[in-house]
Write a protein that holds these residues in place. Structure first.
Motif, PDB file in Angstrom:
ATOM      1  N   VAL A  28       0.842  -1.205   0.000  1.00  0.00           N
ATOM      2  CA  VAL A  28       0.000   0.000   0.000  1.00  0.00           C
ATOM      3  C   VAL A  28       0.872   1.249   0.000  1.00  0.00           C
ATOM      4  O   VAL A  28       0.643   2.194  -0.777  1.00  0.00           O
ATOM      5  N   LEU A  29       1.902   1.272   0.864  1.00  0.00           N
ATOM      6  CA  LEU A  29       2.769   2.452   0.967  1.00  0.00           C
ATOM      7  C   LEU A  29       3.507   2.711  -0.344  1.00  0.00           C
ATOM      8  O   LEU A  29       3.593   3.858  -0.805  1.00  0.00           O
ATOM      9  N   ALA A  30       4.071   1.660  -0.943  1.00  0.00           N
ATOM     10  CA  ALA A  30       4.787   1.828  -2.210  1.00  0.00           C
ATOM     11  C   ALA A  30       3.859   2.354  -3.296  1.00  0.00           C
ATOM     12  O   ALA A  30       4.238   3.217  -4.097  1.00  0.00           O
ATOM     13  N   THR A  31       2.627   1.851  -3.323  1.00  0.00           N
ATOM     14  CA  THR A  31       1.650   2.311  -4.330  1.00  0.00           C
ATOM     15  C   THR A  31       1.339   3.785  -4.147  1.00  0.00           C
ATOM     16  O   THR A  31       1.324   4.564  -5.112  1.00  0.00           O
ATOM     17  N   VAL A  32       1.103   4.209  -2.909  1.00  0.00           N
ATOM     18  CA  VAL A  32       0.782   5.622  -2.633  1.00  0.00           C
ATOM     19  C   VAL A  32       1.962   6.524  -2.984  1.00  0.00           C
ATOM     20  O   VAL A  32       1.806   7.577  -3.610  1.00  0.00           O
ATOM     21  N   LEU A  33       3.197   6.117  -2.594  1.00  0.00           N
ATOM     22  CA  LEU A  33       4.373   6.946  -2.893  1.00  0.00           C
ATOM     23  C   LEU A  33       4.660   6.988  -4.389  1.00  0.00           C
ATOM     24  O   LEU A  33       5.066   8.013  -4.928  1.00  0.00           O
ATOM     25  N   SER A  89       5.683  15.091   8.357  1.00  0.00           N
ATOM     26  CA  SER A  89       4.916  14.048   9.042  1.00  0.00           C
ATOM     27  C   SER A  89       4.848  12.780   8.196  1.00  0.00           C
ATOM     28  O   SER A  89       4.844  11.669   8.730  1.00  0.00           O
ATOM     29  N   ASP A  90       4.799  12.945   6.860  1.00  0.00           N
ATOM     30  CA  ASP A  90       4.774  11.770   5.983  1.00  0.00           C
ATOM     31  C   ASP A  90       6.074  10.968   6.119  1.00  0.00           C
ATOM     32  O   ASP A  90       6.054   9.741   6.199  1.00  0.00           O
ATOM     33  N   LEU A  91       7.201  11.697   6.126  1.00  0.00           N
ATOM     34  CA  LEU A  91       8.497  11.034   6.240  1.00  0.00           C
ATOM     35  C   LEU A  91       8.585  10.271   7.558  1.00  0.00           C
ATOM     36  O   LEU A  91       9.076   9.132   7.615  1.00  0.00           O
ATOM     37  N   LEU A  92       8.077  10.875   8.646  1.00  0.00           N
ATOM     38  CA  LEU A  92       8.092  10.205   9.946  1.00  0.00           C
ATOM     39  C   LEU A  92       7.188   8.974   9.949  1.00  0.00           C
ATOM     40  O   LEU A  92       7.527   7.941  10.527  1.00  0.00           O
ATOM     41  N   THR A  93       6.031   9.089   9.302  1.00  0.00           N
ATOM     42  CA  THR A  93       5.116   7.949   9.213  1.00  0.00           C
ATOM     43  C   THR A  93       5.748   6.791   8.456  1.00  0.00           C
ATOM     44  O   THR A  93       5.675   5.631   8.876  1.00  0.00           O
ATOM     45  N   VAL A  94       6.380   7.113   7.319  1.00  0.00           N
ATOM     46  CA  VAL A  94       7.028   6.071   6.518  1.00  0.00           C
ATOM     47  C   VAL A  94       8.155   5.426   7.318  1.00  0.00           C
ATOM     48  O   VAL A  94       8.303   4.191   7.336  1.00  0.00           O
ATOM     49  N   PHE A  95       8.951   6.248   7.991  1.00  0.00           N
ATOM     50  CA  PHE A  95      10.069   5.718   8.774  1.00  0.00           C
ATOM     51  C   PHE A  95       9.557   4.823   9.898  1.00  0.00           C
ATOM     52  O   PHE A  95      10.131   3.773  10.190  1.00  0.00           O
ATOM     53  N   GLN A  96       8.446   5.233  10.532  1.00  0.00           N
ATOM     54  CA  GLN A  96       7.849   4.443  11.602  1.00  0.00           C
ATOM     55  C   GLN A  96       7.398   3.076  11.073  1.00  0.00           C
ATOM     56  O   GLN A  96       7.601   2.041  11.717  1.00  0.00           O
ATOM     57  N   LEU A  97       6.818   3.076   9.887  1.00  0.00           N
ATOM     58  CA  LEU A  97       6.364   1.829   9.279  1.00  0.00           C
ATOM     59  C   LEU A  97       7.548   0.937   8.891  1.00  0.00           C
ATOM     60  O   LEU A  97       7.519  -0.286   9.079  1.00  0.00           O
ATOM     61  N   LEU A  98       8.623   1.558   8.365  1.00  0.00           N
ATOM     62  CA  LEU A  98       9.805   0.784   8.015  1.00  0.00           C
ATOM     63  C   LEU A  98      10.415   0.129   9.260  1.00  0.00           C
ATOM     64  O   LEU A  98      10.930  -0.985   9.194  1.00  0.00           O
ATOM     65  N   LYS A  99      10.360   0.831  10.386  1.00  0.00           N
ATOM     66  CA  LYS A  99      10.842   0.246  11.641  1.00  0.00           C
ATOM     67  C   LYS A  99      10.034  -0.990  12.004  1.00  0.00           C
ATOM     68  O   LYS A  99      10.585  -2.025  12.385  1.00  0.00           O
TER      69      LYS A  99
END
Length: 850
Positions: free
Chosen positions: A364-369, A380-390
């Motif tokens: 889902v994340l790759a599709t949206v990006l 905030s988007d960068l932090l959200t993505v980083f949080q998900l990658l963690k």
């Protein structure tokens, strides 16, 4: 939560688990917690940051040997060839039969020259403890309690080494007994355990490979017996206890094919649950303000600690967020296994993911990006993505997972990483630099995630390569990731966090890292064996982005765990340059981690200790010879009665200043130990070298006065010369001391500090003097050549053209050779020293012999 989940919770919320309060703060901190109705114990962070939760308790399917009642027949023979053992470690899991209290032999090893070469025996005492004794060369250790005779599986290890006869016995990961002196006493040195012997499990050998006795036989169950020809540390024994097989120095590994099993010994295959770790984690006792320990798996309250800068950046990002990325992800994820993405960094409950949920979330994340309307991310988007990658990097991959899903996870992970490192997101990395310590944090996350891909490697598929744009990974036993220069460098520089460099300061070798840049791709390498990361030496060859005169240095990225806001740094520890070319550098490092080549543009090359020693020796010899020559010349000027003139006066002052400077230079190394002495020597070195250069300037002015008509009397000229020769140095040194007293001396030498602007108090005036004297030399040579041409025409008008040219060349060379050292122009070689070590030798020889 337990310690593991508490630590993970804080990390995913861009914080850290609470560190131990300072002694002066503990009482007030305890009161603060009590006012918030917190009682009992709260988790504390580990000091070394090295506490790692195992991914899972492993189901270990192994052959188990079942020794029933005690007999003189049941035995198992190990078919491996045993070498001579100057050191040994033997480990196994066993269940002890508690029906008898007689001595039982767990294993015995005999060689043709000695039967009781190496044995382990045990019995159950009256208090219900199993006691072990180790036998080497027929010498016994005392029988000491190891564990309770409780019908449960227990793990043991015994170690012995020839030096001092040191031995130890471990039970369930703890060292229960150890001592020295377990060897044969005699005139010769302690002997190693002999090779080419017979190793029997379950019986005591009274002859080589036989003559067993019923009352000394083993009764119980045993499995996972391994023997190594080295002594293991406590950490390695803990790994073995948890069923990790250490391959290095293994003499015998547990396998049915390597055993000769007597027919009455029952051999079964069992699913054996390996013991988990027994770590205890630190806690803060709220009522008493004490620091103690509790089992890490216990559920206790915890506190996440934020640095102020990171906290306010998170708050700002939260307030300014439009939540467009989160809403698009949640819309796309409706009706799937993917959980909704929370909008609040602080209060969101970050759950553990399984493989299918992680794969869906990344999809889902790759599709949206990839298909987003706005290519630039918000903070905030960068932090959200980083949080998900963690979260995804912490996924526990279970045995038997679908391998296609696992490979797809790696592909999505690399794609998402590439998309957030796009050039247009550089400002966003800068805006969250306090929260995420630069894009190297992404490299660390990728490294954690790639470890999950080990099941993809099979005998039929020995390598994996996944690449998207500027980011990729490759696995062939070693896992390699690369981050192309264009991907990472922009964010590194844009984040306003120039990488800290841990290297030698300029004060000892003239190296300076202020202009250091990451000039290559960044690669990450590590070696995996049985899901366990191992360190190994590595050689790598990287092409430079910059291809002009540079100094290349091999660096690795080193994560700091000593404090919550330490971040990381580049370090040269364990890395050396093998070959350095204009367009590439080959490096050798003695361990695996994240590597890059850092380039220093127009900086001094590093010198080896051998080259440094040669330069120091040349300096000392040259200055010694010069000092003697200068002293003799000064005495001759004074004693022989050289006619007094401007020229002899200037010469004497120059000789005195140079002699004093060179004498101080030779003894300056001796003054390093005393701070006051070193400061004094530095000040006088500065003064006398400045005076030497000032009198070289006077030599130039004196020459100029002979070439160009000057309307100044000789007395006035001499006053001017003295003011220039001694007054100027005194002023320069005095002003420098007054303005830079605390930054005056270098760290490792008695000389001016080259790390600050203090060095320009010497270099600036010297360059100015050399510029003036260069012009004087040029003018003197012009006049000399012109005069020589006129003289040659007058004295030898009919001489050949070749002879006239030769006379003019000599007329040019003679003043240059004479005046170069007198005017100090040989010091101009110092400008070329950084190009090659050869110029350093030329510089030292010319100026120490000036």
């Amino acid at each position: 939560l337990d310690w593991w989940h508490a630590d993970r919770y804080c990390e995913r919320h861009f914080a850290q688990l609470l560190f131990e309060p300072q002694d002066s703060e503990q009482a007030s901190f305890s009161k603060l917690l009590q006012s918030h109705h917190t009682r009992g114990s709260v988790w504390l962070n580990e000091r070394d940051g090295l506490l790692h939760k195992p991914k899972w308790r492993r189901d270990h399917i192994v052959p188990v040997l079942v020794f029933g009642e005690k007999t003189d027949r049941k035995y198992v023979k190990v078919l491996s060839d045993f070498p001579t053992l100057p050191a040994v470690t033997a480990c196994a899991h066993l269940q002890w039969d508690t029906s008898t209290q007689e001595i039982a032999t767990i294993f015995s090893y005999a060689v043709p020259t000695f039967i009781d070469e190496f044995q382990l025996r045990g019995f159950v005492d009256e208090e219900g403890f199993v006691r072990f004794a180790l036998i080497v060369h027929g010498h016994y250790s005392p029988y000491l309690p190891m564990f309770r005779a409780d019908h449960q599986w227990h793990h043991f290890c015994v170690t012995w080494q020839r030096e001092l006869g040191t031995w130890a016995i471990y039970a369930d990961g703890k060292r229960r007994a150890s001592a020295r002196g377990l060897y044969a006493v005699g005139p010769s040195a302690p002997q190693a355990i002999g090779g080419q012997g017979t190793f029997i499990i379950g019986q005591d050998q009274d002859s080589l490979g036989g003559t067993f006795k019923e009352n000394e036989s083993f009764s119980g169950n045993i499995t996972d017996l391994h023997v190594w020809q080295k002594v293991f540390s406590a950490e390695q024994i803990e790994k073995v206890r948890s069923c990790w097989v250490v391959e290095q120095d293994l003499v015998f590994g547990w396998s049915s094919n390597a055993l000769e099993v007597e027919s009455t010994v029952l051999e079964v295959t069992a699913q054996f649950l390996c013991p988990g770790p027994v770590e205890e984690c630190r806690v803060f006792e709220v009522g008493s303000s004490l620091i103690s320990y509790a089992p890490c798996l216990q559920s206790l309250p915890f506190i996440c600690r934020y640095r102020k800068g990171a906290y306010w950046q998170l708050k700002k990002a939260q307030l300014e967020s439009s939540h467009s990325l989160v809403s698009r992800m949640n819309t796309l994820a409706e009706g799937t296994v993917v959980s909704p993405v929370p909008e609040n960094f602080f209060t969101s409950d970050v759950q553990d993911m399984n493989l299918s949920v992680a794969l869906g979330a990344l999809d889902v994340l790759a599709t949206v990006l990839r298909e987003g309307e706005t290519p630039v991310l918000e903070s905030s988007d960068l932090l959200t993505v980083f949080q998900l990658l963690k979260q995804v990097s912490d996924v526990e991959v279970q045995e038997g997972e679908e391998l296609e899903m696992l490979e797809q996870l790696g592909q999505y992970y690399v794609e998402v990483t590439e998309l957030i490192l796009e050039e247009q997101n550089t400002e966003m990395w800068s805006s969250v630099s306090q929260v995420i310590r630069g894009p190297m944090a992404v490299v660390e996350l990728c490294d954690r995630m790639v470890s999950h891909l080990a099941p993809l490697l099979t005998p039929g598929r020995t390598k994996i390569t996944i690449q998207h744009g500027n980011v990729g990974l490759r696995r062939v036993t070693v896992k390699n990731m690369w981050f192309g220069y264009g991907s990472l460098q922009r964010c590194l520089s844009g984040a306003g966090s120039r990488a800290a460099v841990q290297a030698t300061t300029a004060s000892d070798r003239g190296e300076k890292s202020l202009s250091t840049v990451v000039g290559t791709a960044i690669i990450s390498s590590s070696l995996l064996s049985d899901y366990q990361e191992m360190s190994t030496s590595v050689r790598y060859h990287l092409q430079h982005r910059i291809q002009w005169m540079v100094i290349s240095t091999c660096f690795l990225w080193f994560l700091l765990h000593v404090s919550p806001d330490a971040g990381g740094m580049w370090s040269t520890d364990g890395c050396t340059v093998v070959t350095s070319l204009l367009d590439s550098t080959a490096c050798f490092c003695n361990h695996t981690t994240n590597f890059a080549v850092l380039l220093q543009v127009n900086e001094m090359q590093q010198r080896s200790s051998k080259e440094e020693l040669i330069l120091q020796t040349l300096t000392f010899i040259g200055c010694g010879v010069s000092f003697c020559a200068l002293v003799i010349t000064f005495i001759l000027f004074m004693a022989v009665g050289v006619p007094k003139s401007e020229r002899t006066t200037v010469h004497k002052n120059l000789i005195f200043a140079l002699a004093a400077a060179e004498a101080l230079l030779m003894v300056s190394e001796l003054a390093k130990a005393n701070q006051v002495m070193c400061f004094t020597v530095t000040a006088f070195l500065h003064l006398f070298f400045m005076a030497a250069f000032s009198w070289m300037l006077v030599e130039g002015l004196l020459l100029w006065s002979k070439v160009v008509a000057v309307n100044m009397s000789e007395d006035r000229r001499m006053k001017f010369y003295y003011v220039t020769g001694w007054g100027l140095p005194v002023v320069v040194v005095g002003v420098t001391l007054a303005t830079s007293f605390n930054k005056y001396v270098a760290d490792n030498h008695c000389w001016l500090n080259v790390q600050t602007n203090v060095i320009w108090a010497f270099v600036g005036p010297v360059l100015s003097i050399l510029a003036v004297n260069t012009f004087v030399l040029f003018r003197v040579v012009m006049v000399t050549v012109s005069s020589a041409r006129r003289r040659s025409k007058m004295l030898t008008p009919n001489s050949s053209l070749e002879k006239q040219i030769g006379m003019q060349i000599w007329a040019t060379a003679k003043p240059v050779l004479v005046l170069l050292p007198v005017l100090g122009l040989t010091w101009l070689c110092g400008v070329l020293v950084h190009l090659s070590i050869i110029w350093a030798y030329v510089f030292i020889v010319l100026n120490s012999l000036q």
